[in-house]
Design a protein around this motif. Structure first.
Motif, PDB file in Angstrom:
ATOM      1  N   LYS A   1     -33.871 -24.994 -60.311  1.00 50.46           N
ATOM      2  CA  LYS A   1     -34.327 -25.561 -61.588  1.00 50.46           C
ATOM      3  C   LYS A   1     -34.903 -26.992 -61.677  1.00 50.46           C
TER       4      LYS A   1
ATOM      5  N   ARG B   1     -22.426 -17.216 -69.526  1.00 50.10           N
ATOM      6  CA  ARG B   1     -21.979 -18.464 -68.704  1.00 50.10           C
ATOM      7  C   ARG B   1     -21.404 -19.746 -69.876  1.00 50.10           C
TER       8      ARG B   1
ATOM      9  N   GLY C   1     -17.496 -23.467 -59.658  1.00 55.57           N
ATOM     10  CA  GLY C   1     -18.966 -23.438 -59.229  1.00 55.57           C
ATOM     11  C   GLY C   1     -18.995 -23.056 -57.877  1.00 55.57           C
ATOM     12  N   SER C   2     -17.890 -22.524 -57.351  1.00 51.15           N
ATOM     13  CA  SER C   2     -17.974 -21.672 -55.861  1.00 51.15           C
ATOM     14  C   SER C   2     -18.516 -20.351 -55.951  1.00 51.15           C
ATOM     15  N   GLY C   3     -19.185 -19.837 -57.092  1.00 51.62           N
ATOM     16  CA  GLY C   3     -19.983 -18.689 -56.982  1.00 51.62           C
ATOM     17  C   GLY C   3     -19.308 -17.507 -57.511  1.00 51.62           C
ATOM     18  N   LYS C   4     -18.006 -17.724 -58.041  1.00 54.05           N
ATOM     19  CA  LYS C   4     -17.279 -16.580 -58.445  1.00 54.05           C
ATOM     20  C   LYS C   4     -17.912 -15.522 -59.449  1.00 54.05           C
ATOM     21  N   SER C   5     -18.191 -16.132 -60.509  1.00 53.36           N
ATOM     22  CA  SER C   5     -19.063 -15.586 -61.549  1.00 53.36           C
ATOM     23  C   SER C   5     -20.182 -14.960 -61.140  1.00 53.36           C
TER      24      SER C   5
ATOM     25  N   ILE D   1     -30.136 -24.635 -56.639  1.00 59.38           N
ATOM     26  CA  ILE D   1     -28.763 -24.553 -56.451  1.00 59.38           C
ATOM     27  C   ILE D   1     -28.373 -23.362 -55.699  1.00 59.38           C
TER      28      ILE D   1
ATOM     29  N   HIS E   1      -7.943 -18.225 -61.740  1.00 51.29           N
ATOM     30  CA  HIS E   1      -7.636 -19.538 -61.179  1.00 51.29           C
ATOM     31  C   HIS E   1      -5.989 -19.447 -61.137  1.00 51.29           C
TER      32      HIS E   1
ATOM     33  N   GLU F   1     -11.908 -14.057 -64.925  1.00 49.47           N
ATOM     34  CA  GLU F   1     -10.834 -14.959 -65.682  1.00 49.47           C
ATOM     35  C   GLU F   1     -10.167 -13.993 -67.201  1.00 49.47           C
TER      36      GLU F   1
ATOM     37  N   PRO G   1     -12.553 -22.810 -56.348  1.00 49.28           N
ATOM     38  CA  PRO G   1     -12.759 -23.715 -57.170  1.00 49.28           C
ATOM     39  C   PRO G   1     -14.110 -23.467 -58.031  1.00 49.28           C
TER      40      PRO G   1
ATOM     41  N   ALA H   1     -25.809 -20.812 -55.371  1.00 42.99           N
ATOM     42  CA  ALA H   1     -24.552 -20.268 -55.677  1.00 42.99           C
ATOM     43  C   ALA H   1     -23.760 -19.444 -54.698  1.00 42.99           C
TER      44      ALA H   1
END
Ligand SMILES: Nc1ncnc2c1ncn2[C@@H]1O[C@H](COP(=O)(O)OP(=O)(O)OP(=O)(O)O)[C@@H](O)[C@H]1O
Ligand SMILES: [Mg+2]
Lengths: 388, 240
Positions: free
Chosen positions: B17, A385, B45-49, B22, B204, B171, B43, B24
């Motif tokens: 954390k 990441r 931070g939407s959890g794709k990775s 959070i 994206h 990506e 977008p 995801a």
């Protein structure tokens, strides 16, 4: 392509850093090999000189002049508690040679009781000492003469004396001295010689040398003075000599060299460990994402652990081998040694070589363990990441 | 040639954390048919990775189930997942992550070191992968001697050399210019169309989306929109 090929290539990633880290391993290792080899050499020399801590007491007029055998007792009485001297051995030249040959042997008649103590550098077994004490005709001979004339323990040897009254005596070899100095040394029993002289109506109690075996170099130096003082202004003034006293004193003055070397080695190891550990950690950090990809591709944690650890070990191995080669090379160059007669030549100590290698690899292992452990703990997803 | 379908049921992924949690992925269900090309958008931070990592067995879901082919991932040990990944998944990343000291061919060979294979067989596989990505003439070059697009092709070859069922691309064109991006996207389309791989690609780039049969939009960890790409579906279906 194999994994070890990948590892080797990894060392080429940052050649300057690899080289510098290699030097950080190599130089201390070279010094280490030299230091340990020197310590081993000094220890050996000290041990040899310890065996030889002897004073040769002879007449001031020269080595051929006779002194009365009673002087042995007087020398012994200088140190009745035996704190400085171990034993005194009186000697008389026999001047023997093989009948009908011109070559004399370095033949000396010695006191039967103290000879084994005074000549500790002639390593006699208990059985050999026993034979020496029980066989009147016993002879302890150098390996040079033994090889030349084919003597073995038990051989019967006949010698003619080149000194008046030129008698012929028969001996039984009880011991052959390995690496004898001189090679044609021939020690016989003084009581045996005395009997044969008395049988001819001669006295023959005179001695040419009293060998005084001392406990330490310091004791040797005081005895040297005391003995010569004892006989000063007598008909038998003496001169006491020792060639090893200087070297022995030198080594004593150096003190606890092995202990010092150990401390030095520990410090050195600690420093390389820090340097290597830092390098390994840096090289690990640089490659966190690459290692994460290894894991993503399906390399098990154990493999990733080995990859990181092996890199450290390889570097340590290369560095140490170069350093050891340097140290050994330096030792093998035939440097001129002014003390070559007395101090053992510096030689490659295999203990030092193997020890350095072991230490180098241990440091490599320790330096690599932490990054390797970090690599195992590395969470692939987190590492991927953090975009560069 | 092999492929597998993917099924996520009510998947949650919560990162803790300290006191903060959070979320995801927040109850995502999704089925990806075997041999299909799905694009994930959404977008930052939407959890794709996170989704890709779960499907690739790099991480475990907090709740829910993830199945890829016959493998029920949430039930597998880390060791088991690692072994499974080496055979069934090919990863492609935005930053390529090639080993700089190895040549293109050696980088591609890397995953094969985990297989019991003769050197000859390995070289054959590497050559095939190089042919597919069109880099046969650059096999002895190091990453520093290649352009970004070429590096990404090497990474793609590395991902397909083990003949995985699923290719996961995060990506893959994020760092490339428009023309090179198009080449990489065409290459992925080829892998899908010609070799029948199941491909899940995060992007994206709207032009990238055009290559998928289906575009899944994520937002804040849940499925926002799921759009079939009609034009693509018909062309992809035509040869079959
Ligand atoms: N290890 C982690 N610890 C805490 N939070 C995390 C961790 N990994 C991801 N997150 C959070 O989870 C959410 C989803 O992250 P994810 O990387 O899946 O997003 P993304 O859709 O891929 O975004 P981008 O388009 O920027 O790559 C984000 O809010 C992110 O901050
Ligand atoms: Mg992402």
């Amino acid at each position: 392509m194999t994994l070890s090929y990948v590892l080797m290539q990894n060392l080429r990633r940052n050649p300057l850093r690899t080289a510098l880290t290699g030097v950080a391993f190599a130089l201390p290792m070279a010094i280490f090999v030299l230091a340990i080899s020197t310590v081993v050499m000094l220890t050996k020399t000290a041990a040899r000189i310890e065996q030889q801590l002897r004073l040769a007491v002879h007449h001031k007029a020269g080595i051929t002049a006779f002194m009365p055998e009673g002087m042995r007792r007087k020398i012994e009485d200088l140190d009745p508690n035996r704190q400085r001297l171990l034993a005194v051995c009186a000697m008389r030249w026999f001047g023997g040679r093989i009948p009908d040959t011109p070559n004399p042997l370095m033949s000396l008649a010695c006191d039967v009781d103290t000879f084994p103590t005074v000549y500790q550098d002639v390593p006699m077994t208990a059985a050999e000492v026993e034979q020496w004490q029980h066989e009147r005709r016993a002879a302890v001979v150098g390996d040079g003469a033994a090889n030349q004339y084919g003597w073995t323990p038990g051989s019967r040897v006949v010698l003619d004396s080149t000194i008046p009254p030129y008698q012929r005596l028969e001996f039984i070899v009880v011991k052959i001295i390995p690496n004898a100095s001189p090679p044609n040394a021939f020690y016989l029993r003084r009581d045996y010689l005395l009997e044969s002289l008395q049988a001819r109506g001669l006295t023959g109690t005179g001695c040419n040398i009293f060998w005084v075996k001392c406990r330490s170099a310091a004791a040797l130096r005081t005895l040297q003075k005391d003995i010569d003082a004892l006989f000063a202004n007598s008909p038998d003034e003496t001169r006491s000599e020792d060639e090893n006293a200087f070297i022995a004193g030198f080594i004593e003055a150096l003190g606890d060299i092995p202990g010092l070397a150990r401390v030095m080695a520990t410090v050195v190891v600690f420093i390389i460990a820090l340097v290597a550990g830092n390098t390994m950690m840096m090289s690990f950090r640089e490659r966190i994402r690459e290692l994460a990809v290894f894991k993503a591709i399906g390399f098990p944690s154990s493999r990733v652990f080995l990859i990181v650890l092996s890199e450290s070990l390889l570097l340590a191995l290369f560095g140490s081998l170069v350093g050891i080669a340097l140290g050994v090379g330096f030792l093998l160059v035939p440097w001129h040694n002014p003390h070559s007669e007395s101090i053992s030549a510096p030689e490659v100590s295999w203990i030092a070589v193997l020890g350095s290698l072991a230490i180098g690899l241990t440091v490599g292992l320790v330096a690599g363990l932490w990054p390797a452990y970090q690599a195992v703990r590395l969470r692939t997803t987190d590492a991927l990441r953090q975009v560069v | 040639m092999s492929a597998a379908d993917i099924e996520l049921v009510d998947v949650r992924k919560v990162y803790r954390k300290g006191r903060n949690a959070i979320s995801a992925l927040d109850g995502l269900s999704l089925h990806v048919a075997s041999g299909s090309f799905v694009v994930i958008m959404g977008p930052s931070g939407s959890g794709k990775s996170t989704l890709l990592h779960l499907v690739g067995g790099l991480d475990a879901p907090t709740a829910g189930t993830v199945r890829v082919g016959d493998a029920q991932l949430e039930q597998m040990s880390e060791r088991g997942l690692t072994a499974w990944r080496s055979r069934h998944v090919g990863f492609i990343f935005q930053m390529y992550y090639l080993v700089p000291v190895l040549t293109a061919a050696q980088n591609i060979e890397l995953p094969l070191l985990l297989f019991h294979m003769t050197g000859k067989e390995r070289r054959q596989r590497v050559r095939t992968a190089l042919d597919v990505v069109g880099l046969s003439d650059r096999m002895d070059h190091r990453p520093s001697q290649l352009s970004g697009g070429e590096e990404q092709r090497v990474a793609i070859a590395r991902a397909i050399v083990t003949d995985p069922d699923v290719i996961l691309a995060d990506e893959p064109t994020g760092d490339l210019d428009a023309r090179t991006s198009e080449e990489i996207l065409s290459l992925l389309s080829l892998l899908h169309a010609q070799y029948g791989k199941t491909i899940v690609m995060v992007t994206h780039d709207p032009r990238g989306a055009a290559h998928g049969q289906r575009v899944v939009h994520l937002d804040k960890g849940i499925l926002d929109r799921d759009v079939q790409n009609e034009a693509h579906a018909t062309t992809a279906a035509a040869p079959k």
